[in-house]
Design a protein around this motif. Structure first.
Motif, PDB file in Angstrom:
ATOM      1  N   ALA A   1     -66.811  23.708 -96.930  1.00  0.00           N
ATOM      2  CA  ALA A   1     -67.506  22.870 -95.946  1.00  0.00           C
ATOM      3  C   ALA A   1     -66.692  22.645 -94.701  1.00  0.00           C
ATOM      4  O   ALA A   1     -67.238  22.413 -93.623  1.00  0.00           O
ATOM      5  N   LEU A   2     -65.384  22.728 -94.819  1.00  0.00           N
ATOM      6  CA  LEU A   2     -64.505  22.484 -93.676  1.00  0.00           C
ATOM      7  C   LEU A   2     -64.670  23.553 -92.611  1.00  0.00           C
ATOM      8  O   LEU A   2     -64.410  23.319 -91.440  1.00  0.00           O
TER       9      LEU A   2
ATOM     10  N   TYR B   1     -59.213  13.399 -86.347  1.00  0.00           N
ATOM     11  CA  TYR B   1     -58.296  14.136 -85.473  1.00  0.00           C
ATOM     12  C   TYR B   1     -58.973  15.426 -85.030  1.00  0.00           C
ATOM     13  O   TYR B   1     -59.572  16.129 -85.837  1.00  0.00           O
ATOM     14  N   ILE B   2     -58.873  15.723 -83.744  1.00  0.00           N
ATOM     15  CA  ILE B   2     -59.326  17.005 -83.222  1.00  0.00           C
ATOM     16  C   ILE B   2     -58.105  17.910 -83.185  1.00  0.00           C
ATOM     17  O   ILE B   2     -57.093  17.581 -82.560  1.00  0.00           O
ATOM     18  N   MET B   3     -58.196  19.048 -83.855  1.00  0.00           N
ATOM     19  CA  MET B   3     -57.041  19.932 -83.997  1.00  0.00           C
ATOM     20  C   MET B   3     -57.141  21.106 -83.019  1.00  0.00           C
ATOM     21  O   MET B   3     -58.222  21.676 -82.808  1.00  0.00           O
TER      22      MET B   3
ATOM     23  N   GLN C   1     -57.252  17.439 -91.254  1.00  0.00           N
ATOM     24  CA  GLN C   1     -58.531  18.069 -90.929  1.00  0.00           C
ATOM     25  C   GLN C   1     -59.679  17.545 -91.780  1.00  0.00           C
ATOM     26  O   GLN C   1     -60.845  17.757 -91.449  1.00  0.00           O
ATOM     27  N   MET C   2     -59.357  16.879 -92.858  1.00  0.00           N
ATOM     28  CA  MET C   2     -60.396  16.364 -93.754  1.00  0.00           C
ATOM     29  C   MET C   2     -60.630  14.866 -93.595  1.00  0.00           C
ATOM     30  O   MET C   2     -61.248  14.236 -94.438  1.00  0.00           O
ATOM     31  N   GLU C   3     -60.141  14.285 -92.499  1.00  0.00           N
ATOM     32  CA  GLU C   3     -60.343  12.865 -92.246  1.00  0.00           C
ATOM     33  C   GLU C   3     -61.446  12.676 -91.204  1.00  0.00           C
ATOM     34  O   GLU C   3     -61.408  13.293 -90.140  1.00  0.00           O
ATOM     35  N   TYR C   4     -62.417  11.811 -91.527  1.00  0.00           N
ATOM     36  CA  TYR C   4     -63.539  11.556 -90.632  1.00  0.00           C
ATOM     37  C   TYR C   4     -63.756  10.061 -90.479  1.00  0.00           C
ATOM     38  O   TYR C   4     -63.456   9.279 -91.386  1.00  0.00           O
ATOM     39  N   ASP C   5     -64.301   9.661 -89.314  1.00  0.00           N
ATOM     40  CA  ASP C   5     -64.584   8.244 -89.116  1.00  0.00           C
ATOM     41  C   ASP C   5     -65.981   7.919 -89.643  1.00  0.00           C
ATOM     42  O   ASP C   5     -66.631   8.764 -90.285  1.00  0.00           O
ATOM     43  N   GLU C   6     -66.462   6.713 -89.389  1.00  0.00           N
ATOM     44  CA  GLU C   6     -67.747   6.281 -89.922  1.00  0.00           C
ATOM     45  C   GLU C   6     -68.922   7.074 -89.360  1.00  0.00           C
ATOM     46  O   GLU C   6     -69.986   7.141 -89.985  1.00  0.00           O
ATOM     47  N   ASP C   7     -68.744   7.666 -88.190  1.00  0.00           N
ATOM     48  CA  ASP C   7     -69.785   8.492 -87.590  1.00  0.00           C
ATOM     49  C   ASP C   7     -69.678   9.945 -88.029  1.00  0.00           C
ATOM     50  O   ASP C   7     -70.394  10.805 -87.522  1.00  0.00           O
TER      51      ASP C   7
ATOM     52  N   ILE D   1     -69.272  14.124 -98.087  1.00  0.00           N
ATOM     53  CA  ILE D   1     -68.788  14.503 -99.419  1.00  0.00           C
ATOM     54  C   ILE D   1     -67.268  14.571 -99.428  1.00  0.00           C
ATOM     55  O   ILE D   1     -66.602  14.061-100.325  1.00  0.00           O
ATOM     56  N   ILE D   2     -66.711  15.210 -98.385  1.00  0.00           N
ATOM     57  CA  ILE D   2     -65.252  15.309 -98.284  1.00  0.00           C
ATOM     58  C   ILE D   2     -64.642  13.920 -98.165  1.00  0.00           C
ATOM     59  O   ILE D   2     -63.635  13.612 -98.811  1.00  0.00           O
TER      60      ILE D   2
END
Length: 223
Positions: free
Chosen positions: A11-12, A92-94, A81-87, A32-33
């Motif tokens: 999915a990433l 982090y943008i890599m 790369q697998m960290e997301y906020d509530e939205d 899911i992640i």
């Protein structure tokens, strides 16, 4: 340029190109992640880091003086790369890049500049998709949404210039023919700062900067 890190979860792959499928599908995959136990994610990241570090060493890549061991650098990059906020916007943008120079510093400076351009492109895609998603919940006309997205897509250079302090995630090098230095890096940029950079670029490029448009942009991207 070949990517120098492996994708941990299928999915990433979709997270770096938000228009490859519907953004709602991507949001669900990211959710899911996000809900997966950190211990499980860390275990998978560590396995991939060990595998990738062996491949990179065989290709002659070395860690920069004073930098973390290669496995630790890769491990950290996967987790970030697998960290997301509530939205479901990446925390982090890599950005990644490679450059060849007569000396290490020159090659690193050039690679960093290219990596920032890479980040700007990703911010464009993420913000355009976020605006489209948020517009469905706000009183925003289709023309206004199209105006915002068109402006974002034309603002890569301004976004790149507005990128502030970045985080060095991966920094490796190898000796190229002629004793030149080949440097490969990955940098990260905080998502909230990325949204602010994109918003400033939109406002700078909008022909009509009415207070109403600014208010709607604040609603979608935050102040």
């Amino acid at each position: 340029m070949k990517r120098f890190f492996l994708v941990v979860i299928t999915a990433l792959i979709c997270s770096t190109t938000v228009f490859a499928q519907s953004y709602e599908d991507i949001r669900r995959e990211r959710e899911i992640i996000r809900k997966t136990a950190k211990s499980e994610l860390k275990e998978k990241a560590s396995k991939e880091a060990k595998k990738e570090s062996k491949r990179l060493r065989k290709e002659g890549w070395l860690t920069a003086p004073g930098a973390l061991p290669l496995e630790k650098q890769l491990d950290r990059s996967y987790l970030m790369q697998m960290e997301y906020d509530e939205d479901m916007f990446p925390k982090y943008i890599m950005g990644e890049a490679m450059s060849l120079g007569a000396n290490y510093d020159a090659a690193k400076i050039q690679a960093t500049a290219i990596a920032k351009q890479n980040i700007a492109e990703k911010i464009q895609s993420e913000v355009a998709a976020l605006i489209s998603t948020e517009a469905a919940n706000e009183q925003i006309s289709e023309d206004e949404v199209n105006s915002f997205i068109k402006t974002v897509n034309a603002s890569k250079q301004i976004i790149s210039q507005n990128i502030g302090r970045v985080i060095d995630v991966i920094e490796i090098y190898r000796i190229a023919p002629g004793k030149k230095k080949e440097v490969r890096i990955m940098i990260a940029y905080n998502s909230e700062m990325a949204k602010r950079a994109a918003k400033k670029a939109i406002i700078d490029n909008l022909k009509e900067e009415s207070s109403q448009l600014r208010e709607k942009l604040d609603q979608m991207l935050g102040k």
